[in-house]
Design a protein around this motif. Structure first.
Motif, PDB file in Angstrom:
ATOM      1  N   ALA A   1      14.651  12.095  -8.738  1.00 19.52           N
ATOM      2  CA  ALA A   1      14.162  10.759  -8.385  1.00 19.52           C
ATOM      3  C   ALA A   1      15.289   9.857  -7.887  1.00 19.52           C
ATOM      4  O   ALA A   1      15.035   8.897  -7.139  1.00 19.52           O
ATOM      5  N   ARG A   2      16.523  10.159  -8.286  1.00 13.06           N
ATOM      6  CA  ARG A   2      17.657   9.346  -7.844  1.00 13.06           C
ATOM      7  C   ARG A   2      17.883   9.457  -6.341  1.00 13.06           C
ATOM      8  O   ARG A   2      18.517   8.600  -5.733  1.00 13.06           O
ATOM      9  N   GLU A   3      17.338  10.533  -5.736  1.00 12.10           N
ATOM     10  CA  GLU A   3      17.479  10.729  -4.294  1.00 12.10           C
ATOM     11  C   GLU A   3      16.185  10.395  -3.555  1.00 12.10           C
ATOM     12  O   GLU A   3      16.057  10.675  -2.367  1.00 12.10           O
ATOM     13  N   GLY A   4      15.221   9.808  -4.274  1.00 13.31           N
ATOM     14  CA  GLY A   4      13.932   9.491  -3.666  1.00 13.31           C
ATOM     15  C   GLY A   4      13.692   8.002  -3.551  1.00 13.31           C
ATOM     16  O   GLY A   4      14.406   7.186  -4.130  1.00 13.31           O
ATOM     17  N   ASP A   5      12.652   7.653  -2.811  1.00 14.92           N
ATOM     18  CA  ASP A   5      12.237   6.258  -2.618  1.00 14.92           C
ATOM     19  C   ASP A   5      11.106   5.953  -3.597  1.00 14.92           C
ATOM     20  O   ASP A   5       9.994   6.465  -3.435  1.00 14.92           O
ATOM     21  N   ALA A   6      11.399   5.127  -4.597  1.00 14.23           N
ATOM     22  CA  ALA A   6      10.404   4.831  -5.636  1.00 14.23           C
ATOM     23  C   ALA A   6       9.250   3.983  -5.119  1.00 14.23           C
ATOM     24  O   ALA A   6       8.246   3.812  -5.816  1.00 14.23           O
ATOM     25  N   ASN A   7       9.378   3.443  -3.904  1.00 18.52           N
ATOM     26  CA  ASN A   7       8.305   2.631  -3.322  1.00 18.52           C
ATOM     27  C   ASN A   7       7.522   3.390  -2.259  1.00 18.52           C
ATOM     28  O   ASN A   7       6.683   2.810  -1.567  1.00 18.52           O
ATOM     29  N   ALA A   8       7.793   4.685  -2.123  1.00 17.74           N
ATOM     30  CA  ALA A   8       7.152   5.468  -1.071  1.00 17.74           C
ATOM     31  C   ALA A   8       5.663   5.666  -1.321  1.00 17.74           C
ATOM     32  O   ALA A   8       4.861   5.683  -0.382  1.00 17.74           O
ATOM     33  N   VAL A   9       5.288   5.841  -2.582  1.00 23.93           N
ATOM     34  CA  VAL A   9       3.887   6.063  -2.930  1.00 23.93           C
ATOM     35  C   VAL A   9       3.454   4.983  -3.913  1.00 23.93           C
ATOM     36  O   VAL A   9       4.107   4.779  -4.943  1.00 23.93           O
ATOM     37  N   LYS A  10       2.381   4.305  -3.606  1.00 24.94           N
ATOM     38  CA  LYS A  10       1.875   3.235  -4.465  1.00 24.94           C
ATOM     39  C   LYS A  10       0.809   3.791  -5.399  1.00 24.94           C
ATOM     40  O   LYS A  10      -0.194   4.349  -4.942  1.00 24.94           O
ATOM     41  N   PHE A  11       1.047   3.655  -6.688  1.00 21.07           N
ATOM     42  CA  PHE A  11       0.080   4.112  -7.682  1.00 21.07           C
ATOM     43  C   PHE A  11      -0.562   2.907  -8.360  1.00 21.07           C
ATOM     44  O   PHE A  11       0.122   1.932  -8.706  1.00 21.07           O
ATOM     45  N   THR A  12      -1.866   2.981  -8.564  1.00 22.56           N
ATOM     46  CA  THR A  12      -2.598   1.896  -9.210  1.00 22.56           C
ATOM     47  C   THR A  12      -2.341   1.909 -10.708  1.00 22.56           C
ATOM     48  O   THR A  12      -2.390   2.970 -11.345  1.00 22.56           O
ATOM     49  N   ARG A  13      -2.064   0.749 -11.282  1.00 30.34           N
ATOM     50  CA  ARG A  13      -1.867   0.640 -12.725  1.00 30.34           C
ATOM     51  C   ARG A  13      -3.218   0.776 -13.432  1.00 30.34           C
ATOM     52  O   ARG A  13      -4.169   0.083 -13.089  1.00 30.34           O
TER      53      ARG A  13
ATOM     54  N   ALA B   1      -3.785  11.227  -9.585  1.00 29.61           N
ATOM     55  CA  ALA B   1      -3.379  10.602  -8.324  1.00 29.61           C
ATOM     56  C   ALA B   1      -2.259  11.391  -7.657  1.00 29.61           C
ATOM     57  O   ALA B   1      -2.224  11.517  -6.427  1.00 29.61           O
ATOM     58  N   VAL B   2      -1.337  11.926  -8.460  1.00 29.08           N
ATOM     59  CA  VAL B   2      -0.265  12.756  -7.909  1.00 29.08           C
ATOM     60  C   VAL B   2      -0.853  14.021  -7.286  1.00 29.08           C
ATOM     61  O   VAL B   2      -0.476  14.416  -6.169  1.00 29.08           O
ATOM     62  N   ALA B   3      -1.780  14.664  -7.976  1.00 29.81           N
ATOM     63  CA  ALA B   3      -2.404  15.886  -7.456  1.00 29.81           C
ATOM     64  C   ALA B   3      -3.133  15.598  -6.143  1.00 29.81           C
ATOM     65  O   ALA B   3      -3.046  16.388  -5.180  1.00 29.81           O
TER      66      ALA B   3
END
Length: 358
Positions: free
Chosen positions: A187-199, A217-219
């Motif tokens: 995850a340190r090499e990824g964009d944490a805002n790339a995919v929006k997940f609903t709370r 949602a990930v699946a």
């Protein structure tokens, strides 16, 4: 007082010698990760058989490391529950036989309470009331602790534990078991805002956690975006790294936001974050930021004490022994053991038909 702690609730066989509840003389842990890795999770029968083979040499190793013998031990503390029944029984039966043979006191300890006590070795004294977030592969609970030994569950997961969600999502992405450390790393090499997940929203208004919808949602995202899972230990694609970072952000956001809100409402003076997932770097950073906003300290166990270990069991056991508590030799493992002795809401939850996956 020298307390021998014994832990065997899941897939770690552990023993430790602790003096007066806060000084670790030894802590020995035998992990079964490599054994269970091909199956993508813990196989209960294999786990209990491995405990049978390892418990005697692990206890002997803890005594040797501490420089003491069986006759120097004043009492034994053993994990009684919750956990896997076969694994628990190995530790409980061994500890009872040892206590009987040495004619010393024994006390059964709640594994989750052990995690609460895991922070006392390397941190300043906890100022009460405290709020303890215990998050691991099997448990995700938020406890209000007005004073030592008193616990009220204010939040818990309705479905998957957070660590369980990490493992299952990692498996979907083709990552190795256990999934938490791998997701944390990539995850340190990824964009944490790339995919929006609903709370997730809890319809009855309780401040509980839920991770099964996030897992689904990930699946769905993997399927709809045509993302290829990692194969044979290969290098994750940037899409996988972005998804891992976004998933981790969603899990940590839910945990920390709920904890911060409850800490403010309940007037907590200390935050405790413990359990296996407490090793997650994003969770630690987010919990520190929340504690700074609240103006209170947050305490974590070291990496060694975040996973299942016997030092925390010995520390919790010392607390109960010091208060005059003892277990009889008729004590047995209890997989349904709960940590709640203050304002138990179970009757009200049943009346309102609030359901939890146990």
């Amino acid at each position: 007082m020298l307390v021998l702690g014994i832990e065997s609730s899941c897939d770690e066989t552990a023993a430790a010698v602790v003096r007066d509840g806060n000084e670790i003389l030894s802590s020995v842990i035998s992990s079964q990760i490599d054994m269970h890795k091909p199956f993508g999770g813990v196989v209960p029968e294999l786990a209990s058989r491995e405990h049978l083979e390892k418990i005697e040499p692990i206890v002997s190793g803890a005594l040797d490391q501490a420089g003491v013998g069986f006759n120097d031990i004043d009492a034994i503390a053993v994990t009684r529950g919750p956990g896997l029944i076969g694994s628990l029984l190995v530790g409980v039966c061994y500890a009872k036989a040892l206590a009987f043979g040495l004619d010393i006191p024994i006390v059964g300890v709640n594994h989750i309470e052990g995690h609460v006590f895991s922070v006392i070795f390397e941190n300043p004294e906890i100022e009460y009331p405290a709020l303890a977030l215990i998050v691991s592969g099997g448990h995700t609970n938020l406890f209000f602790v007005p004073e030592p030994g008193q616990y009220k569950v204010v939040s818990r997961t309705r479905d998957d534990a957070a660590g369980e969600a990490f493992d299952k999502v990692a498996k979907m992405m083709g990552l190795e078991y256990p999934g938490g450390p791998v997701i944390d790393r990539i995850a340190r090499e990824g964009d944490a805002n790339a995919v929006k997940f609903t709370r997730p929203k809890i319809s009855d208004g309780r401040p509980d956690f839920s991770f099964s919808g996030l897992k689904t949602a990930v699946a769905r995202h993997l399927r709809e975006e045509g993302i290829t899972a990692v194969e044979n230990g290969g290098e994750p694609s940037q899409q996988i790294k972005d998804l891992a970072a976004s998933f981790q952000k969603a899990v940590v956001g839910q945990l920390v936001d709920t904890t911060q809100r409850q800490a403010r409402e309940l007037g907590a003076r200390t935050l405790v974050v413990a359990g296996g997932v407490a090793s997650n770097s994003l969770l630690r950073d987010a919990a520190r930021a929340a504690a700074d906003k609240l103006g209170i300290p947050v305490y974590f166990p070291s990496r060694h004490l975040s996973t299942d270990n016997a030092a925390m069991i010995a520390a919790a056991g010392y607390f109960h022994l010091r208060n005059g508590e003892r277990s009889g030799l008729d004590m047995t493992a209890d997989v349904t053991m709960r940590l709640q002795n203050l304002d138990n809401p179970d009757a009200e939850l049943r009346r309102r038909k609030v359901r939890y996956r146990l």
